[in-house]
Design a protein around this motif. Structure first.
Motif, short mmCIF file in Angstrom:
data_model
loop_
_atom_site.label_atom_id
_atom_site.label_comp_id
_atom_site.label_asym_id
_atom_site.label_seq_id
_atom_site.Cartn_x
_atom_site.Cartn_y
_atom_site.Cartn_z
N GLY A 3 30.49 28.84 39.57
CA GLY A 3 30.52 29.92 40.13
C GLY A 3 29.37 30.26 40.71
O GLY A 3 28.29 29.63 40.26
N GLU A 17 39.17 28.06 39.01
CA GLU A 17 39.61 29.56 38.61
C GLU A 17 39.02 29.89 37.41
O GLU A 17 38.34 30.99 37.06
N VAL A 66 38.77 34.63 42.70
CA VAL A 66 37.84 33.47 43.31
C VAL A 66 38.00 33.55 44.76
O VAL A 66 39.32 33.40 45.32
N ARG A 80 34.32 36.72 43.16
CA ARG A 80 33.40 35.59 42.80
C ARG A 80 33.61 34.29 43.63
O ARG A 80 34.95 33.96 43.81
#
Length: 335
Positions: free
Chosen positions: A40, A149, A307, A330
């Motif tokens: 991330g 994810e 995401v 994100r």
């Protein structure tokens, strides 16, 4: 292997990250080598890369590979490691290592360890094809979760869980969430799980849309004075994830007398009136058992991440999108 390396902090517009070939690390005793699947992209990565934290000693090494919320599969197991095997799906959060001996580590509050080492800030992180982790701070990812994810569960997920765990709310209560980006979109879901009515407050239409999709009972455009006035003194708890004095002021205006504000970012509070009986709490990440609870919630389908995927080599582009406020939620780099 290839990795995104930062040599000298600079504005992201000056392209301080370099995608280059470097030596693949090897795990030492008690460590794992992870073949990264996803990592991330956090705003704190941007702060470090642009040099906002240099005075505080971050980054601690140069060059450094950023990234502190990574998932992948075990590639190699170091000496003395039990409970992990090659091929296991795993994840790593910002807490790369803690001492295990201090008052915080021995009381389930290891995130407050004064000697803690942070992934991607003190040691190389997950913006790469491989990552070394400590087995004691590595987590099994349920097989039914997509590894890309799942990456944000390891920072936004645990951060949101730790924040919501600090409030005592349920059906009939109102929780307002300010700052609806990577962490905020997880906090909306976790607050909703308490049975409270969740009011999501933000200024970005895409963020407000995501909040509605994830269970917010109401969304409020923070740029609308009338809408903000309508929710003044209405929330039993307020959760803040935006490091802005203006947002903090709005959050305090929304908080009821006797209510609790929990912040997961640095804030400045002005005109704090003791006679209102309000409580302000700070929160950072969570402990290992809480991290496992986040993974269980995701595995059971009770929470999910939103995401946007970027190839690992395009980390600079993902960071530029974050800096410009163009992400829906994100960004996750994938290999």
């Amino acid at each position: 292997m290839h990795a995104n390396q930062l040599l000298t902090p600079a504005p992201i517009s000056e392209h301080p990250l370099t995608w280059r070939e470097t030596d693949r690390p090897e795990p030492g005793e008690g460590q794992l080598l992870i073949k990264v699947a996803g990592c991330g992209v956090c705003r704190s990565n941007l702060h470090m890369i642009e040099g906002d934290w240099v005075d505080g000693g971050v980054p601690a090494i140069s060059p450094i590979v950023p990234g502190h919320e990574a998932t992948g599969r075990v590639e190699a197991v170091g000496a003395g490691v039990e409970g992990f095997a090659v091929g296991d799906p795993v994840g790593v959060q910002p807490l790369w290592w803690t001492c295990g001996e201090c008052e915080f580590c021995t009381s389930g509050r290891e995130q407050l360890c004064h000697r803690r080492i942070i992934t991607g800030e003190h040691v190389d992180g997950g913006y790469a094809e491989y990552l070394v982790s400590w087995a004691d701070h590595t987590y099994h990812v349920p097989e039914n979760l997509d590894l890309v994810e799942a990456a944000p569960l390891f920072c936004p997920g645990i951060t949101a869980y730790g924040v919501v765990d600090k409030i005592d709310v349920g059906p009939g209560d109102v929780v307002a969430v300010f700052g609806l980006g990577g962490v905020g979109h997880m906090a909306v879901q976790m607050a909703a799980l308490t049975g409270a009515e969740v009011v999501a407050v933000g200024r970005t239409p895409a963020h407000l849309e995501v909040a509605r999709e994830l269970g917010a009972a109401r969304t409020v455009d923070s740029r609308d004075p009338a809408a903000m006035e309508a929710i003044a003194d209405s929330a039993d708890a307020v959760l803040t994830f935006a490091g802005s004095d203006a947002v903090t002021a709005q959050a305090m205006q929304t908080l009821k007398w006797g209510g609790t504000l929990v912040n997961a970012v640095p804030i400045t509070v002005q005109d704090f009136h003791f006679n209102k009986g309000q409580t302000i709490k700070g929160s950072i990440l969570g402990n290992r058992e809480q991290m496992r609870a986040v993974l269980r919630l995701a595995s059971e389908g009770k929470i999910r991440t939103v995401v946007e995927r970027f190839p690992m080599a395009d980390a600079a582009h993902a960071l530029e999108e974050l800096a410009a406020g163009r992400l829906r939620s994100r960004a996750v780099l994938h290999t």
